[in-house]
Design an enzyme around this catalytic site. Structure first.
Site, short mmCIF file in Angstrom:
data_model
loop_
_atom_site.label_atom_id
_atom_site.label_comp_id
_atom_site.label_asym_id
_atom_site.label_seq_id
_atom_site.Cartn_x
_atom_site.Cartn_y
_atom_site.Cartn_z
N GLN A 193 0.85 -1.20 0.00
CA GLN A 193 0.00 0.00 0.00
C GLN A 193 0.87 1.24 0.00
O GLN A 193 1.65 1.44 0.94
CB GLN A 193 -0.82 0.06 1.29
CG GLN A 193 -1.95 -0.92 1.38
CD GLN A 193 -2.54 -0.85 2.77
OE1 GLN A 193 -1.86 -1.11 3.76
NE2 GLN A 193 -3.79 -0.52 2.87
N SER A 247 0.96 6.42 3.01
CA SER A 247 1.60 7.44 3.86
C SER A 247 2.72 8.17 3.13
O SER A 247 3.44 7.59 2.31
CB SER A 247 2.21 6.76 5.10
OG SER A 247 1.26 5.97 5.74
N SER A 289 5.32 -1.23 3.98
CA SER A 289 5.71 -2.61 4.31
C SER A 289 5.76 -3.43 3.02
O SER A 289 4.91 -3.25 2.14
CB SER A 289 4.68 -3.25 5.25
OG SER A 289 4.41 -2.42 6.34
N GLU A 345 -8.38 -3.17 6.27
CA GLU A 345 -7.09 -3.30 6.94
C GLU A 345 -7.28 -3.39 8.46
O GLU A 345 -6.68 -4.24 9.14
CB GLU A 345 -6.19 -2.12 6.61
CG GLU A 345 -4.84 -2.20 7.34
CD GLU A 345 -3.84 -1.15 6.88
OE1 GLU A 345 -4.26 -0.09 6.39
OE2 GLU A 345 -2.63 -1.42 7.04
N GLU A 400 -5.16 6.75 18.43
CA GLU A 400 -5.93 7.99 18.62
C GLU A 400 -6.96 8.15 17.51
O GLU A 400 -8.10 8.56 17.75
CB GLU A 400 -5.00 9.23 18.65
CG GLU A 400 -4.13 9.34 19.89
CD GLU A 400 -2.92 8.41 19.86
OE1 GLU A 400 -2.59 7.87 18.77
OE2 GLU A 400 -2.30 8.21 20.91
#
Ligand SMILES: Cc1cc2nc3c(=O)[nH]c(=O)nc-3n(C[C@H](O)[C@H](O)[C@H](O)COP(=O)(O)OP(=O)(O)OC[C@H]3O[C@@H](n4cnc5c(N)ncnc54)[C@H](O)[C@@H]3O)c2cc1C
Length: 398
Positions: free
Chosen positions: A148, A151, A183, A266, A383
């Site tokens: 993926q 980010s 990853s 995910e 969070e």
């Protein structure tokens, strides 16, 4: 013989009969947990040198491919997927039975987690027929790994700020930008890519999702060295990488909707537990070290078993189709807590052995202890999960 013509007598079995069939196959074909052939942790690629990292990743890929192919040949891979996509059109509960049985053995397909657990959800919800029949069968046969590319250095929790740009060119798009924390980028054939096709001011409405072929000159994968000295992640530099028109998933500017599907699957996958049954293993560790009569240790064991049971019950409710508000974030949060607390409990039970390099009892738990903080971040931080639970699950204001 095409996939759709493979005889499938198991389709007619009820849950009990199907489970017995799957269990018998695993008995005959899978290594036991703890046996010399056990490869259940092969996906945890975390080496001390770059050479070791590449070697470990190659090994993990070979072993996982071989195993996934065996599952496919036995008719146990993606049974609920349509025949044209490599599956059997069987009820979804059959895939759950296979996953449950697989979790008991010393095997793992987590190296292909993105391919097996996220790409199908995305393509079934947003992909074209051509994308499904092109990409899903090789995944089931263990031929293609995926990663993926979400980010970026300036956009993690807030992916609406992603800056990697896809510009329209003849026959498709040219992609330029930088991704980080990817990853398995070095072993993946394809990536799910989020890139900006609109303006920065449009934020999430200016994003689109693409299938990116990783094996092309414009894609540069650089492994990242972590504070621990190990390697797990990569930076990926994209410089005029090409995506053909057929690589757009969903419509132009609809990347946010695709992303929501991807992240939900995910979170559910992580909540499903990459090292399921760790409470059972913790009890085994306490017994082996003669610590199970110690009342303080018994408290730790009881807490771990209860956490795991709560997770199992929650997952069964979700699998049975019950409405569980913010199901993905809840299971992901519970799982990351469970992983952290259970690994911490193991180090208390191990005592000083936990500080000895290469202690055979300690090694797998130290690995998990070091990986646990990462679980709180990957797939969206704790969070962010709490925000989603508060807003979508409990209906609280933003
Ligand atoms: C094990 C692992 C695997 C990963 N694999 C991949 C991968 O394959 N592909 C990929 O693209 N990325 C991957 N990531 C990256 C991961 O998705 C990001 O690290 C994560 O989304 C957080 O983004 P960030 O690191 O930029 O932190 P930031 O978004 O900068 O967050 C920093 C801190 O601020 C907090 N915060 C941010 N916004 C809010 C808010 N609105 N409310 C409350 N708190 C907030 C966060 O919780 C965090 O504590 C992986 C990360 C890990 C740890």
């Amino acid at each position: 013989m095409s996939d759709s013509q493979v005889p499938d007598p198991e389709s007619a079995l009820d849950r009990e009969g199907f489970q017995a069939h799957v269990r018998a196959w695993f008995e005959a074909n899978a290594p036991r947990k703890g046996s010399p052939e056990d490869f259940s942790a092969v996906h945890v690629v975390n080496a001390r040198t770059l050479e070791e990292y590449h070697e470990q990743e190659r090994h993990a890929l070979t072993v996982t491919r071989r195993w996934q192919r065996r599952l496919f040949d036995a008719g146990l891979a993606g049974r609920s997927w349509p025949a044209g996509c490599g599956g059997r059109g069987a009820p979804a509960w059959q895939d759950e039975v296979v996953a449950e049985e697989q979790a008991r053995w010393g095997v793992s397909t987590k190296m292909f987690a993105v391919a097996l657990e996220m790409v199908p959800a995305v393509l079934f919800a947003h992909g074209t027929h051509e994308q499904r029949v092109t990409h899903l069968p090789p995944i089931l046969r263990g031929e293609h790994g995926w990663c993926q590319l979400l980010s970026e250095p300036g956009a993690g929790s807030d992916l609406g700020g992603a800056q990697t740009r896809a510009s329209a060119v003849d026959g498709g798009w040219s992609v330029t930008g930088q991704k980080v924390w990817t990853s398995h980028a070095g072993s993946a054939q394809f990536a799910l890519l989020i890139a900006r096709t609109g303006t920065r001011e449009e934020r999430s409405a200016g994003l689109s999702c693409f299938v990116l072929d990783m094996a092309q000159p414009g894609v540069d994968v650089r492994p990242l060295r972590q504070m621990s000295g190990g390697y797990h992640f990569n930076e990926v530099f994209l410089d005029d990488a090409f995506v053909p028109e057929s690589g757009l998933i969903g419509g132009l500017g609809e990347g946010w909707a695709v992303l929501k599907t991807m992240l939900a699957s995910e979170r559910a996958a992580i909540g499903g537990g990459t090292s399921a049954r760790s409470a059972t293993q913790l009890v085994g560790l306490a017994r082996r070290l003669g610590r199970s009569d110690d009342t303080a240790v018994q408290d730790l064991l009881a807490a771990a078993v209860i956490r795991e049971r709560v997770l199992d019950l929650l997952r069964s409710r979700i699998a049975a189709g019950h409405q569980v508000a913010a199901a993905g974030p809840v299971t992901k949060l519970l799982y990351s807590e469970h992983a952290r607390l259970t690994a911490g409990a193991a180090t208390e039970i191990l005592g000083t052995a936990a500080t000895v390099a290469d202690d055979p009892d300690a090694a797998p738990w130290i690995e998990r202890l070091l990986f646990a903080p990462g679980l709180r971040l990957g797939g969206g931080t704790d969070e962010i999960q709490r925000n989603v639970i508060a807003e979508r699950g409990l209906g609280l204001p933003r």
